[in-house]
Design a protein around this motif. Structure first.
Motif, PDB file in Angstrom:
ATOM      1  N   LYS A 348       0.747  -1.125  -0.025  1.00 36.51           N
ATOM      2  CA  LYS A 348      -0.095  -0.066  -0.023  1.00 36.51           C
ATOM      3  C   LYS A 348       0.888   1.128   0.066  1.00 36.51           C
ATOM      4  CE  LYS A 348      -3.569  -2.080   2.566  1.00 36.51           C
ATOM      5  NZ  LYS A 348      -4.713  -2.001   3.753  1.00 36.51           N
ATOM      6  N   PHE A 349       0.350   2.354  -0.462  1.00 38.09           N
ATOM      7  CA  PHE A 349       1.011   3.667  -0.684  1.00 38.09           C
ATOM      8  C   PHE A 349       1.112   4.089   0.755  1.00 38.09           C
ATOM      9  CE2 PHE A 349       1.047   8.182  -0.715  1.00 38.09           C
ATOM     10  CZ  PHE A 349       2.015   8.500  -1.535  1.00 38.09           C
ATOM     11  N   ASP A 350       2.537   4.451   1.134  1.00 37.48           N
ATOM     12  CA  ASP A 350       2.879   4.726   2.624  1.00 37.48           C
ATOM     13  C   ASP A 350       2.927   6.276   2.640  1.00 37.48           C
ATOM     14  OD1 ASP A 350       3.835   5.140   5.055  1.00 37.48           O
ATOM     15  OD2 ASP A 350       5.422   3.543   4.991  1.00 37.48           O
ATOM     16  N   LYS A 351       1.874   6.964   2.918  1.00 35.12           N
ATOM     17  CA  LYS A 351       1.729   8.262   2.774  1.00 35.12           C
ATOM     18  C   LYS A 351       2.459   9.077   3.893  1.00 35.12           C
ATOM     19  CE  LYS A 351      -1.590  12.096   3.434  1.00 35.12           C
ATOM     20  NZ  LYS A 351      -3.133  12.374   3.661  1.00 35.12           N
ATOM     21  N   LYS A 352       2.778   8.582   4.958  1.00 40.80           N
ATOM     22  CA  LYS A 352       3.270   9.169   6.210  1.00 40.80           C
ATOM     23  C   LYS A 352       5.040   9.294   5.685  1.00 40.80           C
ATOM     24  CE  LYS A 352       4.138   8.798  11.062  1.00 40.80           C
ATOM     25  NZ  LYS A 352       3.903   8.164  12.334  1.00 40.80           N
ATOM     26  N   LYS A 353       5.174   7.983   5.281  1.00 39.85           N
ATOM     27  CA  LYS A 353       6.741   7.913   4.994  1.00 39.85           C
ATOM     28  C   LYS A 353       7.174   8.944   3.846  1.00 39.85           C
ATOM     29  CE  LYS A 353      10.068   4.649   3.386  1.00 39.85           C
ATOM     30  NZ  LYS A 353      10.197   3.002   2.930  1.00 39.85           N
ATOM     31  N   VAL A 354       6.345   8.744   2.739  1.00 40.00           N
ATOM     32  CA  VAL A 354       6.674   9.993   1.651  1.00 40.00           C
ATOM     33  C   VAL A 354       6.523  11.189   2.247  1.00 40.00           C
ATOM     34  CG1 VAL A 354       5.794  10.570  -0.592  1.00 40.00           C
ATOM     35  CG2 VAL A 354       5.786   8.131   0.059  1.00 40.00           C
ATOM     36  N   VAL A 355       5.505  11.783   2.827  1.00 36.81           N
ATOM     37  CA  VAL A 355       5.489  13.028   3.372  1.00 36.81           C
ATOM     38  C   VAL A 355       6.601  13.509   4.245  1.00 36.81           C
ATOM     39  CG1 VAL A 355       4.286  14.323   4.982  1.00 36.81           C
ATOM     40  CG2 VAL A 355       2.898  13.093   3.384  1.00 36.81           C
ATOM     41  N   GLU A 356       7.364  12.575   5.150  1.00 37.89           N
ATOM     42  CA  GLU A 356       8.200  12.723   5.824  1.00 37.89           C
ATOM     43  C   GLU A 356       9.611  12.879   5.000  1.00 37.89           C
ATOM     44  OE1 GLU A 356       8.577  13.508   9.092  1.00 37.89           O
ATOM     45  OE2 GLU A 356       6.391  13.452   8.968  1.00 37.89           O
ATOM     46  N   SER A 357       9.914  11.891   4.028  1.00 40.87           N
ATOM     47  CA  SER A 357      10.850  11.992   2.989  1.00 40.87           C
ATOM     48  C   SER A 357      10.865  13.321   2.262  1.00 40.87           C
ATOM     49  CB  SER A 357      10.754  10.788   2.168  1.00 40.87           C
ATOM     50  OG  SER A 357      10.857   9.693   2.794  1.00 40.87           O
TER      51      SER A 357
END
Length: 370
Positions: A348-357
């Motif tokens: 699944k798309f990892d929204k939290k991880k992408v935003v932090e990156s």
């Protein structure tokens, strides 16, 4: 602090040429040293099996000595930090380049035309011929000092420096290959210093372990540095590097290097002082700066001590151009990682991880232009 004038800005744009070393200073302080460097009838190509001490010998004792070099960890120094890129804080000096390699690098650095074009007075010089030579190994697409360039960019050299640092490193940018600090004084003055120091030790009843005065507490602008000694330190009094520890401000001392030996230091995280040795007529060191090779590892580089507005050895058009090139290239790699790793373990798309990156890259962009 006085405000910068239009002429100040123009001087920076012109490459700080107002801080070049006059030919008279070169002739009186360095020309004689250059003439004493053994000449080579033909250009010598860098060969790691000949010019790196570790590979130039089959003696297992030499190799074992390299691997047994003392390395103080960040934890031992009381300086553990979330932004450190390695558990290693600093190494003791270790033999890196052979004598032939040192001779050739000295010859390339002190060659008259090269020195006069690239050397600038040190911005924090207090006396004598204290200067820095930066961006002289490779200028744009032209390699000015082929042996020195190959010596520092060799994969074998990089492996040794990385092993000692405890993390795989790469050179920040070509401009930061082998920038050199040169401090000169007459042999008469050096002898006077040796005599004065000996008398002071006798007066205090010292056992000779006293450190001479040192100045300049600072943090480096890049994550790691490798500092190579190009001078004979036989008559040098002092030369030790001192580090500020986290345990109540205590000071740790790293032994002074001998000719051909180097020390690695996580200087971005460790406050330290450059030594002010006594009793030597010259002190020449080469410093190459590094960051972690893995783009996932934080690059905390800043320009505190190296920007052209402060460090006269950094030339505006060349320095900032390379700075932007390396920062943008690293950002591209970081963005590629986000694309590759945007899904979690379940797909699944990892929204939290992408935003932090993305926030980390936003901060990196801001730090780049600031």
């Amino acid at each position: 602090m006085t405000a910068a004038t239009t002429s100040d800005f123009q001087a920076i744009l012109d490459g700080n040429t107002h801080k070049t070393i006059p030919i008279s200073a070169y002739e009186s302080n360095l020309a004689g040293i250059y003439k004493m460097i053994p000449p080579s009838p033909n250009p010598i190509t860098f060969d790691p099996m000949i010019h790196l001490t570790y590979y130039a010998t089959t003696d297992p004792v030499v190799k074992d000595r390299f691997h047994q070099t003392r390395r103080l960890t960040m934890d031992e120094l009381g300086l553990t930090h979330p932004h450190q890129i390695s558990p290693i804080g600093v190494s003791d000096p270790f033999q890196l380049f052979t004598e032939e390699a040192i001779i050739i690098m000295r010859r390339e650095l002190l060659q008259k035309e090269t020195f006069l074009k690239y050397a600038r007075y040190s911005y924090n010089s207090t006396s004598g011929l204290d200067c820095v030579v930066r961006g002289f190994v490779k200028d744009g697409d032209e390699i000015i000092c082929p042996f020195t360039y190959s010596a520092w960019t060799s994969s074998k050299t990089m492996e040794l420096v990385s092993w000692m640092a405890g993390v795989e490193l790469e050179i920040v940018m070509d401009y930061e290959i082998a920038h050199s600090n040169i401090s000169m004084k007459s042999e008469n003055l050096a002898e006077e210093e040796r005599i004065k120091h000996a008398r002071e030790l006798v007066r205090r009843g010292s056992n000779g372990e006293d450190l001479p005065a040192v100045v300049g507490w600072h943090y480096d602008s890049y994550p790691f540095v490798c500092v190579l000694m190009l001078s004979d330190t036989t008559n040098m009094i002092g030369g030790e590097t001192a580090l500020r520890m986290g345990n109540g401000g205590e000071v740790a001392v790293v032994p002074g290097p001998v000719r051909g030996s180097a020390t690695v230091l996580q200087g971005r995280m460790i406050e330290h002082i450059a030594p002010v040795p006594l009793g030597a007529s010259e002190r020449i060191t080469m410093v190459t700066s590094y960051r972690a090779k893995d783009p996932k590892i934080r690059d905390g580089s800043v320009l505190t001590t190296i920007k052209p507005e402060l460090n006269w050895g950094s030339r505006y058009n060349q320095f900032y151009s390379e700075w932007i090139d390396y920062r943008v290239e690293l950002m591209k790699k970081k963005l590629d990682i986000i694309v590759r790793e945007k899904f979690d373990a379940s797909g699944k798309f990892d929204k939290k991880k992408v935003v932090e990156s993305l926030k980390e890259i936003e901060e990196y962009i801001k730090n780049t232009y600031e």
